[in-house]
Scaffold this motif. Structure first.
Motif, PDB file in Angstrom:
ATOM      1  N   THR A  36      56.323  43.972  38.096  1.00 39.01           N
ATOM      2  CA  THR A  36      55.726  42.902  38.888  1.00 39.01           C
ATOM      3  C   THR A  36      55.834  41.593  38.094  1.00 39.01           C
ATOM      4  OG1 THR A  36      53.737  44.111  38.260  1.00 39.01           O
ATOM      5  CG2 THR A  36      54.124  43.844  40.584  1.00 39.01           C
ATOM      6  N   GLY A  68      43.289  45.949  35.919  1.00 37.20           N
ATOM      7  CA  GLY A  68      43.105  46.998  34.911  1.00 37.20           C
ATOM      8  C   GLY A  68      44.262  47.028  33.940  1.00 37.20           C
ATOM      9  N   GLY A  86      39.543  44.734  33.131  1.00 40.05           N
ATOM     10  CA  GLY A  86      39.118  45.898  32.352  1.00 40.05           C
ATOM     11  C   GLY A  86      40.194  46.302  31.372  1.00 40.05           C
ATOM     12  N   SER A  87      39.766  46.630  30.146  1.00 35.80           N
ATOM     13  CA  SER A  87      40.719  47.028  29.115  1.00 35.80           C
ATOM     14  C   SER A  87      40.100  48.179  28.318  1.00 35.80           C
ATOM     15  CB  SER A  87      40.962  45.806  28.212  1.00 35.80           C
ATOM     16  OG  SER A  87      41.719  46.163  27.095  1.00 35.80           O
ATOM     17  N   LYS A  88      40.956  49.087  27.790  1.00 39.19           N
ATOM     18  CA  LYS A  88      40.391  50.206  27.027  1.00 39.19           C
ATOM     19  C   LYS A  88      39.592  49.690  25.829  1.00 39.19           C
ATOM     20  CE  LYS A  88      43.732  53.886  27.888  1.00 39.19           C
ATOM     21  NZ  LYS A  88      45.039  53.250  28.204  1.00 39.19           N
ATOM     22  N   ASP A 130      36.301  49.655  27.912  1.00 40.87           N
ATOM     23  CA  ASP A 130      35.814  51.040  28.071  1.00 40.87           C
ATOM     24  C   ASP A 130      34.915  51.432  26.892  1.00 40.87           C
ATOM     25  OD1 ASP A 130      37.709  50.811  30.046  1.00 40.87           O
ATOM     26  OD2 ASP A 130      38.822  52.615  29.531  1.00 40.87           O
ATOM     27  N   MET A 176      33.615  50.471  32.801  1.00 40.21           N
ATOM     28  CA  MET A 176      34.866  50.321  33.544  1.00 40.21           C
ATOM     29  C   MET A 176      34.711  49.223  34.598  1.00 40.21           C
ATOM     30  SD  MET A 176      36.586  53.948  33.858  1.00 40.21           S
ATOM     31  CE  MET A 176      36.939  54.886  32.384  1.00 40.21           C
ATOM     32  N   VAL A 177      35.833  48.858  35.198  1.00 38.62           N
ATOM     33  CA  VAL A 177      35.804  47.762  36.179  1.00 38.62           C
ATOM     34  C   VAL A 177      34.848  48.070  37.336  1.00 38.62           C
ATOM     35  CG1 VAL A 177      38.098  46.822  35.654  1.00 38.62           C
ATOM     36  CG2 VAL A 177      37.904  48.687  37.303  1.00 38.62           C
ATOM     37  N   GLY A 209      46.187  47.890  38.932  1.00 34.74           N
ATOM     38  CA  GLY A 209      46.085  48.556  37.632  1.00 34.74           C
ATOM     39  C   GLY A 209      46.569  49.974  37.763  1.00 34.74           C
ATOM     40  N   PRO A 210      46.150  50.872  36.864  1.00 35.10           N
ATOM     41  CA  PRO A 210      46.588  52.256  36.993  1.00 35.10           C
ATOM     42  C   PRO A 210      46.106  52.863  38.313  1.00 35.10           C
ATOM     43  CG  PRO A 210      45.004  52.016  35.198  1.00 35.10           C
ATOM     44  CD  PRO A 210      45.308  50.641  35.688  1.00 35.10           C
ATOM     45  N   MET A 256      42.535  53.967  38.612  1.00 37.98           N
ATOM     46  CA  MET A 256      41.587  52.855  38.739  1.00 37.98           C
ATOM     47  C   MET A 256      41.545  52.368  40.185  1.00 37.98           C
ATOM     48  SD  MET A 256      41.793  48.909  37.512  1.00 37.98           S
ATOM     49  CE  MET A 256      42.382  48.307  39.094  1.00 37.98           C
ATOM     50  N   MET A 257      42.720  52.196  40.787  1.00 35.77           N
ATOM     51  CA  MET A 257      42.752  51.675  42.162  1.00 35.77           C
ATOM     52  C   MET A 257      42.077  52.659  43.108  1.00 35.77           C
ATOM     53  SD  MET A 257      46.391  49.670  42.349  1.00 35.77           S
ATOM     54  CE  MET A 257      47.509  50.943  41.815  1.00 35.77           C
TER      55      MET A 257
HETATM   56  P1  NAD Z   1      44.074  51.625  31.317  1.00 39.21           P
HETATM   57  O1  NAD Z   1      44.227  53.097  31.418  1.00 39.21           O
HETATM   58  O2  NAD Z   1      43.798  51.008  30.015  1.00 39.21           O
HETATM   59  O3  NAD Z   1      42.962  51.200  32.386  1.00 39.21           O
HETATM   60  C1  NAD Z   1      42.629  49.834  32.590  1.00 39.21           C
HETATM   61  C2  NAD Z   1      41.249  49.755  33.134  1.00 39.21           C
HETATM   62  O4  NAD Z   1      41.171  50.395  34.380  1.00 39.21           O
HETATM   63  C3  NAD Z   1      40.187  50.439  32.278  1.00 39.21           C
HETATM   64  O5  NAD Z   1      39.800  49.631  31.218  1.00 39.21           O
HETATM   65  C4  NAD Z   1      39.089  50.673  33.291  1.00 39.21           C
HETATM   66  O6  NAD Z   1      38.253  49.558  33.422  1.00 39.21           O
HETATM   67  C5  NAD Z   1      39.873  50.864  34.580  1.00 39.21           C
HETATM   68  N1  NAD Z   1      39.901  52.299  34.903  1.00 39.21           N
HETATM   69  C6  NAD Z   1      40.731  53.246  34.410  1.00 39.21           C
HETATM   70  N2  NAD Z   1      40.408  54.455  34.926  1.00 39.21           N
HETATM   71  C7  NAD Z   1      39.365  54.247  35.766  1.00 39.21           C
HETATM   72  C8  NAD Z   1      38.585  55.090  36.600  1.00 39.21           C
HETATM   73  N3  NAD Z   1      38.802  56.396  36.681  1.00 39.21           N
HETATM   74  N4  NAD Z   1      37.569  54.517  37.309  1.00 39.21           N
HETATM   75  C9  NAD Z   1      37.320  53.196  37.247  1.00 39.21           C
HETATM   76  N5  NAD Z   1      38.032  52.347  36.480  1.00 39.21           N
HETATM   77  C10 NAD Z   1      39.040  52.865  35.756  1.00 39.21           C
HETATM   78  O7  NAD Z   1      45.306  50.892  31.913  1.00 39.21           O
HETATM   79  P2  NAD Z   1      46.739  50.740  31.281  1.00 39.21           P
HETATM   80  O8  NAD Z   1      46.973  51.744  30.196  1.00 39.21           O
HETATM   81  O9  NAD Z   1      47.041  49.327  31.003  1.00 39.21           O
HETATM   82  O10 NAD Z   1      47.525  51.174  32.585  1.00 39.21           O
HETATM   83  C11 NAD Z   1      48.811  51.485  32.562  1.00 39.21           C
HETATM   84  C12 NAD Z   1      49.164  51.966  33.969  1.00 39.21           C
HETATM   85  O11 NAD Z   1      49.033  50.891  34.898  1.00 39.21           O
HETATM   86  C13 NAD Z   1      50.557  52.462  34.035  1.00 39.21           C
HETATM   87  O12 NAD Z   1      50.538  53.723  34.699  1.00 39.21           O
HETATM   88  C14 NAD Z   1      51.244  51.438  34.874  1.00 39.21           C
HETATM   89  O13 NAD Z   1      52.246  52.027  35.670  1.00 39.21           O
HETATM   90  C15 NAD Z   1      50.145  50.884  35.723  1.00 39.21           C
HETATM   91  N6  NAD Z   1      50.408  49.519  36.176  1.00 39.21           N
HETATM   92  C16 NAD Z   1      50.295  49.288  37.495  1.00 39.21           C
HETATM   93  C17 NAD Z   1      50.637  48.058  37.998  1.00 39.21           C
HETATM   94  C18 NAD Z   1      50.589  47.858  39.466  1.00 39.21           C
HETATM   95  O14 NAD Z   1      51.257  46.981  39.964  1.00 39.21           O
HETATM   96  N7  NAD Z   1      49.800  48.639  40.180  1.00 39.21           N
HETATM   97  C19 NAD Z   1      51.045  47.040  37.157  1.00 39.21           C
HETATM   98  C20 NAD Z   1      51.098  47.279  35.795  1.00 39.21           C
HETATM   99  C21 NAD Z   1      50.786  48.531  35.320  1.00 39.21           C
END
Ligand code: NAD
Ligand code: FES
Length: 296
Positions: free
Chosen positions: A48, A113, A139-141, A164, A173-174, A196-197, A200-201
């Motif tokens: 993106t 996220g 939100g960040s780990k 986290d 978390m968010v 985000g992941p 999370m979504m």
């Molecule tokens: P991460 O695992 O560190 O999570 C980021 C935040 O998401 C956490 O700090 C927390 O606040 C929230 N979160 C995570 N699990 C949750 C849960 N079960 N409930 C509520 N909140 C929660 O994120 P990361 O390591 O940076 O993520 C990497 C992932 O994100 C990869 O799989 C990547 O493909 C994906 N990503 C997606 C997009 C997109 O366009 N959707 C863009 C970039 C990255």
């Protein structure tokens, strides 16, 4: 070839690059993505767009190293070049094409996220440039993995950071922050945009459904061609098959089948899983092409 004009490590395994790609920069809008290839034989990596500068003709990408191809990308320096930089792909965010007077009436809550902070940034920036102050949760780990904080602060109405492990600002978390803002502080929003992941979504959407808050998510399943031809990026939305690359990447989060999308991502990781996809989905793309992350 597409020259890299800036290459920077933002946090462990997270990199930012400004790439000269004038035609992409001229046409891209918030919400869209590009597909890059390091060399002729390289894997096609969908990313993106984090930012773009029409005057300089550059596009900013942010990526996390997860496999061999992204490690190869991370080794590139300013002055090196990408073999391919294809885009802009996908549909822009809805607010870009909605009448601006309608958009101005809405109160936006963005939820970013981890690396998902990068695609949230151009959306919040676009709204800021059109006089709309959006609230943003990032939100960040841990503190060390937090990215683009200053950039986000400069365009957000209010920025709420959470970690986290509680190593910075607040612990949680968010979803904890959404509950605080809406349930405790009584803030009201018309639209939530969560990127985000996948997990999370999914949990943000479960919560916002309960709060009756319409929510848009940006999906990033495995992609190959990015033009709707190969079927790799299929997702189920409202019980219908959609292709994230052409129908999305943004969808109504309350209509997305996240469990199916996460299961499909897992199936791509094994031969057995890919055989299962072939059996259930017929003769479409099932990895082994050497061009997509599904083979890794
Ligand atoms: P991460 O695992 O560190 O999570 C980021 C935040 O998401 C956490 O700090 C927390 O606040 C929230 N979160 C995570 N699990 C949750 C849960 N079960 N409930 C509520 N909140 C929660 O994120 P990361 O390591 O940076 O993520 C990497 C992932 O994100 C990869 O799989 C990547 O493909 C994906 N990503 C997606 C997009 C997109 O366009 N959707 C863009 C970039 C990255
Ligand atoms: Fe979407 Fe091929 S990547 S159909």
């Amino acid at each position: 070839m597409y020259r890299i004009v800036k290459a920077e490590c933002l946090a462990e395994n997270i990199y930012l690059m400004d790439v000269e790609a004038k035609r992409v920069a001229d046409h891209c809008k918030p919400g869209q993505f590009v597909i890059v290839r390091v060399d002729e034989k390289g894997e096609r990596i969908p990313l993106t767009i984090c930012d773009f500068d029409k005057e300089k003709g550059t596009v900013t990408i942010v990526f996390q190293t997860v496999g061999a191809s992204t490690k190869k990308m991370a080794a590139l320096k300013a002055g090196d070049a990408f073999h391919d930089f294809t885009g802009p792909l996908g549909q822009p965010s809805e607010f870009v094409t909605d009448p601006i007077e309608e958009v101005r009436k809405r109160k936006y809550l963005f939820v970013a996220g981890g690396v998902g902070t990068a695609p949230v940034y151009p959306q919040v920036k676009w709204l800021h440039e059109h006089g709309i102050a959006a609230d943003v949760i990032v939100g960040s780990k841990t503190k060390d993995l937090l990215i683009l904080e200053e950039q986000m602060k400069s365009v957000a109405g209010n920025l709420y950071v959470t970690t986290d492990d509680g190593s910075y600002v607040r612990k949680g978390m968010v979803t904890d922050v959404i509950k605080d803002l809406v349930k405790e502080q009584g803030k009201q929003y018309d639209v939530c945009v969560a990127i985000g992941p996948m997990i999370m979504m999914k949990f943000v959407c479960l919560l916002t459904k309960e709060l009756d808050l319409p929510t848009i998510v940006s999906l990033n399943p495995i992609m190959v061609d990015g033009t709707g031809m190969c079927g790799a990026c299929r997702v189920i939305v409202n019980n219908e098959v959609k292709f994230a690359c052409v129908d999305g990447p943004e969808f109504d989060g309350h209509a997305v089948d996240f469990d199916q999308a996460m299961k499909r991502q897992q199936l791509y990781k094994t031969q057995e899983g890919k055989a299962m996809l072939k059996l259930t989905e017929g003769d479409t793309h099932h990895g082994n092409c050497g061009n997509c992350g599904g083979d890794k």
